[in-house]
Design an enzyme around this catalytic site. Structure first.
Site, PDB file in Angstrom:
ATOM      1  N   THR A 191       0.666  -1.085  -0.056  1.00  0.00           N
ATOM      2  CA  THR A 191      -0.103   0.091   0.060  1.00  0.00           C
ATOM      3  C   THR A 191       0.837   1.219   0.107  1.00  0.00           C
ATOM      4  OG1 THR A 191      -1.773   1.173   1.330  1.00  0.00           O
ATOM      5  CG2 THR A 191      -0.312  -0.001   2.714  1.00  0.00           C
ATOM      6  N   ARG A 192       0.273   2.300  -0.330  1.00  0.00           N
ATOM      7  CA  ARG A 192       0.958   3.723  -0.423  1.00  0.00           C
ATOM      8  C   ARG A 192      -0.127   4.642   0.065  1.00  0.00           C
ATOM      9  NH1 ARG A 192       0.232   5.561  -6.505  1.00  0.00           N
ATOM     10  NH2 ARG A 192      -0.259   3.665  -7.350  1.00  0.00           N
ATOM     11  N   ASN A 193      -1.099   3.914   0.725  1.00  0.00           N
ATOM     12  CA  ASN A 193      -2.387   5.005   1.153  1.00  0.00           C
ATOM     13  C   ASN A 193      -2.754   4.460   2.365  1.00  0.00           C
ATOM     14  OD1 ASN A 193      -4.536   6.789   0.510  1.00  0.00           O
ATOM     15  ND2 ASN A 193      -4.992   5.587  -1.576  1.00  0.00           N
TER      16      ASN A 193
END
Ligand SMILES: [Zn+2]
Lengths: 388, 67
Positions: A191-193
Site C-alpha cells: 500500500t501507499r495509502n
C-alpha cells in the site's frame, strides 16, 4: 517457509568487528554521495529484500531485466535496481575498483565495482514504464538521473538513521516472526495509502483463507497529493488496534520509492514480499499505476508470464460500497447498478475524512479518520522535498 | 498428458526446457519430483550461515511484535 527468490536470502550487512573494519577501510576509498532513497535501497540489497540481487545491476543484468524481464540467472525480475552517478565522480573508478557510499556526508557502505556504463534514458524509461511521456513521474525521475550507472556488489556497515526504525523489519526478521506465530500461509499487502473500508475488505477476504496478513506500506518519496508516510503508519496502527486480531496481522515498512511502473512494479512488489516470507500477494486494480498510463488489469495479466514466480498472486477487481447490499462489494459479487454504488474515489475519501457527508463517513473507520485528523497537513505538498 | 500430471513452480529456464520437451505447459509428476529433489539439494548446499535467532527474537520483543 517459502524459499526466498533465487533460493537464498542475501546477507551483505556486517556486524561487530567486521563492521568496524569495513568502516575503516572505506575511509581510504573514493566516496560517492547518494540520496537517502539510494541508501535505503543499499539496505534492501544488503538485507535480502531484493534477493537474489546482492548489488546494483551491471549492464548485462540491466539489459536482461529491461528486455527479458529476467536476471541473467533466469529468475523473474522486472524493475531496474541501479546506482546512478555523475561521470566526474567516477574518474578514479573502474572495474575491479571499489567505492565508498555516503549519505549526508556519512559513509555507510562499500561497492565493489563490476562495471560502469552509460544510462540510456530512452530505453530505460520505455522498457520500465512503457512510455517516454514526461508527464509520467517515473520518466521524469529518469530524466533527472545522473548520466552513468555503476554496477557491483554492496557491503553495508551502517544504515542511515531511520525515523520509522520501529516498523522496519528485515526479511530474516519477518521470517522468524511468521514462523513463531505459526503462520504457514502469509498474504502480503502492498500500500501507499491510508486504509479505507475497501482495503480492509480486501485484506480480510484474503486473510480468511490464509494464516496471517503482512501489511507492508511503501515508505519513501511519493508524488504530491499522496498521504505522508507518518500519516499512513498512524492510520494503520489505528485500524489494526481496533479491527484486526493481534496475532493475525503484522505491520512493517518497505523502504523504497514508488516507481509507478504499473504491471512491472506489481511483479517486483510480489518478489519482495516473497523474500519477506509471504506465500501470497494481493494485486489490486491498477496496482502501482499512475494517471491513465496502464490498463486497470494490466498488472494482473503480466503474472501469466511468470509461472515460476513462487509466490501466488491474489487478484482483486475494483471494489465499492453498495448501498443496496449494505456492504463493500466488487464487480464479481454485486448485481446492482452504478447508482447504488459509492466508489472509493479521492474526493469521497476527502469528504469522509472531513466528516462532511454521512454516506462518505461510512467509507472510513472513525478511529482511522481520527488518526488522520491529528495531522494538520496529511498530504505530500507539490514541491516538497522528495515529492515526485 | 498423463493422468498424474501436476503443475509446480519451477525456475524459469528449467520450466521452459521441460515445457519444450513435453510440448505442454504442464509437467508430469515424476519430472516435477526429480526437479524438486534436485532443487532441495542445491538449496541445502547454498544455505547461509545460521542467523542469530536469539538476537532477532530480542528485537521483535522490544518492538512489540512478540510478547
Ligand atoms: Zn449491491
Amino acid at each position: 517457509m517459502i524459499a526466498p527468490h533465487g533460493g537464498r536470502l542475501v546477507n551483505r550487512a556486517l556486524d561487530g568487528d567486521a563492521r568496524e573494519e569495513a568502516a575503516a577501510r572505506a575511509e581510504a576509498l573514493p566516496t560517492l554521495e547518494v540520496s537517502l532513497e539510494v541508501a535505503y535501497d543499499v539496505g534492501n540489497l544488503a538485507t535480502g529484500v531484493f534477493s537474489p540481487l546482492d548489488g546494483f545491476m551491471t549492464r548485462e543484468a540491466l539489459d536482461h531485466v529491461l528486455h527479458r524481464r529476467r536476471l541473467p540467472g533466469d529468475q523473474a525480475w522486472t524493475i531496474p535496481i541501479v546506482l546512478d552517478a555523475p561521470a566526474a565522480a567516477l574518474r578514479r573508478v573502474g572495474p575491479g575498483g571499489a567505492l565508498a557510499l555516503a549519505c549526508a556526508g556519512r559513509r555507510f557502505a562499500t561497492l565493489e565495482v563490476t562495471d560502469v556504463h552509460a544510462l540510456d534514458r530512452q530505453t530505460f524509461a520505455a522498457a520500465t514504464f512503457g512510455t517516454t511521456d514526461p508527464s509520467h513521474p517515473g520518466v521524469r525521475r529518469v530524466a533527472m538521473m545522473h548520466e552513468m550507472l555503476v554496477g557491483g556488489r554492496v557491503t553495508l556497515f551502517a544504515l542511515p538513521p531511520d525515523p520509522y526504525e520501529r516498523y522496519h523489519l528485515s526479511p530474516a526478521e519477518t521470517r522468524v516472526l511468521f514462523r513463531l506465530r505459526g503462520w504457514r500461509t502469509v498474504v502480503g499487502f502492498q500500500t501507499r495509502n491510508v486504509p479505507h473500508l475497501g482495503h480492509e475488505y480486501v485484506q480480510k477476504t484474503a486473510l480468511t483463507f490464509a494464516d496471517g496478513l503482512f501489511i507492508n506500506p511503501v515508505i519513501g518519496p511519493k508524488k504530491a497529493g499522496d498521504f505522508k508516510d507518518e500519516v499512513i503508519l498512524e492510520a494503520y496502527q489505528a485500524l489494526m488496534r481496533h479491527y484486526f486480531l493481534r496475532d493475525r496481522a503484522v505491520l512493517g515498512v518497505f523502504r523504497t520509492e514508488m516507481r509507478y511502473a504499473g504491471p512491472r512494479e506489481a511483479v517486483f512488489h510480489a518478489i519482495v514480499r516473497k523474500n519477506f516470507g509471504c506465500t501470497h500477494f494481493i494485486v489490486g486494480r491498477d496496482h502501482a499505476g499512475v494517471g491513465g498510463f496502464y490498463g486497470p488489469y494490466d498488472a494482473h495479466a503480466i503474472f501469466e508470464e511468470f509461472p515460476d514466480l513462487g509466490i501466488v498472486p491474489l487478484f482483486f477487481t475494483a471494489f465499492f460500497y453498495c448501498t443496496r447490499c449494505g456492504s463493500v462489494e466488487n464487480e464479481k459479487t454485486c448485481p446492482h447498478d452504478a447508482a447504488d454504488r459509492i466508489d472509493f474515489s479521492g474526493t469521497r475519501l476527502r469528504q469522509a475524512l472531513e466528516g462532511a457527508d454521512p454516506i462518505s463517513a461510512r467509507l472510513v473507520r472513525p478511529e482511522v479518520a481520527e488518526a488522520i485528523a491529528r495531522f494538520p497537513d496529511p498530504l505530500v505538498a507539490a514541491g516538497a522535498p522528495g515529492a515526485r | 498428458m498423463p493422468d498424474d500430471a501436476i503443475m509446480i513452480p519451477l525456475p524459469g529456464a528449467l520450466y521452459r526446457r521441460v515445457e519444450a520437451a513435453a510440448g505442454a505447459d504442464e509437467v508430469p509428476a515424476y519430472v516435477a519430483r526429480a526437479v524438486r529433489e534436485a532443487l532441495a539439494r542445491d538449496e541445502a548446499a547454498a544455505a547461509p550461515g545460521a542467523v542469530d535467532e536469539a538476537q532477532i527474537v530480542e528485537r521483535l520483543r522490544r518492538l512489540g511484535y512478540l510478547d
